[in-house]
Motif scaffolding. Structure first.
Motif, PDB file in Angstrom:
ATOM      1  N   ASN A  22      -7.483  11.808   5.618  1.00 46.74           N
ATOM      2  CA  ASN A  22      -8.367  11.448   6.706  1.00 46.74           C
ATOM      3  C   ASN A  22      -9.454  12.509   6.878  1.00 46.74           C
ATOM      4  N   HIS A  37       4.018  -2.478   3.436  1.00 49.05           N
ATOM      5  CA  HIS A  37       4.017  -1.026   3.230  1.00 49.05           C
ATOM      6  C   HIS A  37       5.472  -0.609   3.011  1.00 49.05           C
ATOM      7  N   HIS A  64      -5.843   3.122  -4.513  1.00 46.95           N
ATOM      8  CA  HIS A  64      -5.805   3.298  -3.060  1.00 46.95           C
ATOM      9  C   HIS A  64      -6.534   4.586  -2.686  1.00 46.95           C
ATOM     10  N   VAL A  84      -1.946   5.695  -4.689  1.00 44.00           N
ATOM     11  CA  VAL A  84      -2.781   6.843  -4.320  1.00 44.00           C
ATOM     12  C   VAL A  84      -2.905   7.748  -5.547  1.00 44.00           C
ATOM     13  N   PRO A  91      -8.017   3.463   1.878  1.00 41.96           N
ATOM     14  CA  PRO A  91      -6.971   3.815   2.836  1.00 41.96           C
ATOM     15  C   PRO A  91      -7.367   3.379   4.246  1.00 41.96           C
ATOM     16  N   TRP A  92      -6.395   2.925   4.987  1.00 36.90           N
ATOM     17  CA  TRP A  92      -6.601   2.376   6.333  1.00 36.90           C
ATOM     18  C   TRP A  92      -7.530   1.159   6.325  1.00 36.90           C
ATOM     19  N   GLU A 109     -10.914   7.691   4.912  1.00 39.47           N
ATOM     20  CA  GLU A 109     -11.137   8.583   3.773  1.00 39.47           C
ATOM     21  C   GLU A 109     -12.498   8.324   3.152  1.00 39.47           C
ATOM     22  N   HIS A 136      -5.675   9.632   0.043  1.00 37.40           N
ATOM     23  CA  HIS A 136      -5.264   9.084   1.344  1.00 37.40           C
ATOM     24  C   HIS A 136      -5.380  10.178   2.418  1.00 37.40           C
ATOM     25  N   ASP A 184       0.802  -1.224   0.000  1.00 42.83           N
ATOM     26  CA  ASP A 184       0.000   0.000   0.000  1.00 42.83           C
ATOM     27  C   ASP A 184       0.834   1.274   0.000  1.00 42.83           C
ATOM     28  N   ASP A 185       0.158   2.369  -0.401  1.00 42.19           N
ATOM     29  CA  ASP A 185       0.645   3.746  -0.249  1.00 42.19           C
ATOM     30  C   ASP A 185       1.660   4.184  -1.290  1.00 42.19           C
TER      31      ASP A 185
END
Length: 250
Positions: free
Chosen positions: A85, A214, A79, A56, A131-132, A95, A83, A28-29
């Motif tokens: 919050n 990650h 993703h 992302v 995300p998350w 998100e 990203h 991810d990310d």
């Protein structure tokens, strides 16, 4: 008995059952080319391990697209959008929640998908990775309506198809202990979770088991373990490593 032996024993049990487990790897990310991204992609290439890279869209660069152009083992998933919050404390980060109008969130996702298509072409799959690993349940039915055919979060899935036209394939083994200092969870812990997930899949409906990494947050221990795991997969006869595009379909 070592945890590696426990993994080999679970592989044998799959063989005895006349079935094969499915394993996949998601990271991810991603957004740009970094030394850790180069290391990640190099590991996939060196070990022959297919990689699903959750990118992302709002931050994705042309340099990343160029870097992946000659890496056939890498698929791109979406993703979220930025990203970002949108939760208020003490809520958990999210998100794709209900803090904003649904049309605003869906509009961003559509914009993000167009960006991924433009950058990565057919390498990008219409699979949403929130995300998350969090998405408001009310938003899930809207995903196939705006073109997504897959959803990937974390943990055992409740259903193969949460709604018509949407396939869920999750990850189950996070290499990082986020609450314990954002360090490698440890070989015993990671392998223990992996074996348990494979056992659950064998006794249940054969859910694919996912490894979650990650690259931007991994320490030396996590990198060493990931390489060892990728190499070990070559020796197991009944755990088949699958690319994302094979799991989520054409």
């Amino acid at each position: 008995m070592t945890r590696w032996q426990a993994l080999a024993d679970e592989d044998a049990r799959w063989g005895e059952s006349g079935r094969a487990a499915e394993l996949w790897w998601r990271d991810d990310d991603a957004s740009d080319v970094t030394p850790s991204l180069d290391r990640l992609v190099g590991l996939a290439r060196d070990t022959g391990m297919p990689l699903a890279l959750a990118v992302v869209p709002a931050q994705a660069t042309a340099a990343l697209a160029d870097r992946l152009a000659d890496e056939p083992l890498v698929d791109v998933l979406q993703h979220g959008y930025a990203h970002a919050n949108h939760a208020l404390a003490p809520e958990k980060n999210i998100e794709l929640g209900t803090q904003r109008p649904a049309m605003m969130t869906l509009g961003e996702l559509a914009t993000g998908w167009m960006a991924l298509e433009r950058l990565f072409g057919p390498r990008a799959l219409p699979v949403m990775v929130p995300p998350w690993n969090r998405i408001a349940p009310v938003l899930v039915p809207t995903l196939p309506e705006i073109g997504y055919r897959g959803l990937s979060t974390f943990g055992p899935r409740a259903r193969v198809h949460p709604v018509r036209g949407l396939l869920q394939v999750n990850t189950h083994v996070d290499l990082i202990d986020w609450k314990g200092g954002r360090v490698f969870a440890g070989e015993d812990a990671a392998l223990g979770v992996l074996v348990t997930a494979l056992e659950r899949a064998r006794s249940g409906g054969g859910e694919p088991v996912g490894i979650l990494s990650h690259h931007l947050a991994m320490d030396a221990g996590a990198w060493d373990f990931l390489r060892s795991l990728c190499e070990r997969m070559k020796t197991l006869e009944n755990i088949r490593v699958r690319p994302a595009r094979a799991l989520f379909g054409p």
